[in-house]
Design an enzyme around this catalytic site. Structure first.
Site, short mmCIF file in Angstrom:
data_model
loop_
_atom_site.label_atom_id
_atom_site.label_comp_id
_atom_site.label_asym_id
_atom_site.label_seq_id
_atom_site.Cartn_x
_atom_site.Cartn_y
_atom_site.Cartn_z
N LEU A 1 32.00 2.80 10.62
CA LEU A 1 32.40 1.94 9.50
C LEU A 1 33.27 2.63 8.46
CD1 LEU A 1 29.05 -0.03 9.09
CD2 LEU A 1 31.10 -0.68 10.37
N CYS A 2 33.77 3.83 8.78
CA CYS A 2 34.70 4.51 7.88
C CYS A 2 36.07 3.85 7.94
CB CYS A 2 34.85 5.98 8.27
SG CYS A 2 33.51 7.02 7.72
N HIS A 3 36.71 3.80 6.80
CA HIS A 3 38.08 3.26 6.74
C HIS A 3 39.06 4.32 7.23
CE1 HIS A 3 35.96 0.74 3.81
NE2 HIS A 3 36.86 -0.18 4.09
N MET B 1 33.20 11.62 3.76
CA MET B 1 32.94 11.67 5.21
C MET B 1 33.99 12.53 5.91
SD MET B 1 30.13 10.25 5.40
CE MET B 1 30.00 10.60 7.15
N GLU B 2 35.22 12.49 5.43
CA GLU B 2 36.27 13.30 6.03
C GLU B 2 36.00 14.78 5.79
OE1 GLU B 2 37.50 9.24 6.04
OE2 GLU B 2 36.64 10.43 4.42
N ASP C 1 31.85 26.86 19.80
CA ASP C 1 32.44 26.73 21.13
C ASP C 1 33.21 27.99 21.52
OD1 ASP C 1 33.19 25.31 23.55
OD2 ASP C 1 35.18 25.15 22.66
#
Length: 158
Positions: free
Chosen positions: A75-77, A113-114, A128
């Site tokens: 639901l992030c833009h 969020m970014e 990794d």
């Protein structure tokens, strides 16, 4: 605490409508840690890791992750980021690397969020690239440190 904005009146998932929000400069900072053996940290610090400059690769991965956040979090833009920064701090006494990320834009929604996604993917990329020599590494402490802009203004973690 306010009502949950990602649910509509029927309780269904809902992308928030930000069309009426003001465009402001919004910035968020996040951090994360990856703990490893002293030997692995020394390999990274000296640039002698067999896979080359792991910080350069992890930095690019973090930047790319911030740009792809809306593809990963449902639901992030999708955002037009104007700046993404990924920095590293070697904390030799704790055998860890501190990752700090910053995301900025002029827009209608925040960039927490970014910044969190950038920190997470940066840490995952370090894992990794180093897992062959140190599979016991631990990623931890991913959190928002500070955010500025928008209706809620300036917030800093205590």
């Amino acid at each position: 605490m306010s009502d949950l904005t990602h649910l509509n009146a029927k309780g269904e998932a809902n992308m928030v409508d930000v069309s009426e929000k003001a465009v402001t400069t919004r910035t968020a900072w996040a951090e994360g840690y990856i703990q490893m053996s002293a030997e692995t940290l020394a390999l990274i610090a000296s640039g002698e890791h067999a896979k080359g400059d792991v910080f350069a690769v992890a930095r690019i991965a973090g930047i790319q992750a911030a740009k792809k956040c809306s593809d990963l979090i449902p639901l992030c833009h999708p955002l037009m980021l104007t700046k993404v920064q990924v920095d590293f701090e070697l904390q030799v006494e704790q055998n860890q690397v501190r990752i700090e990320t910053m995301c900025r834009l002029a827009g209608k929604t925040g960039v927490e969020m970014e910044a969190l996604t950038a920190a997470s993917v940066t840490a995952l990329t370090l894992f990794d690239m180093c897992k062959a020599v140190d599979p016991a590494m631990v990623i931890s402490g991913i959190k928002v440190l500070e955010k500025q802009g928008g209706k809620s203004g300036h917030w800093t973690r205590d």
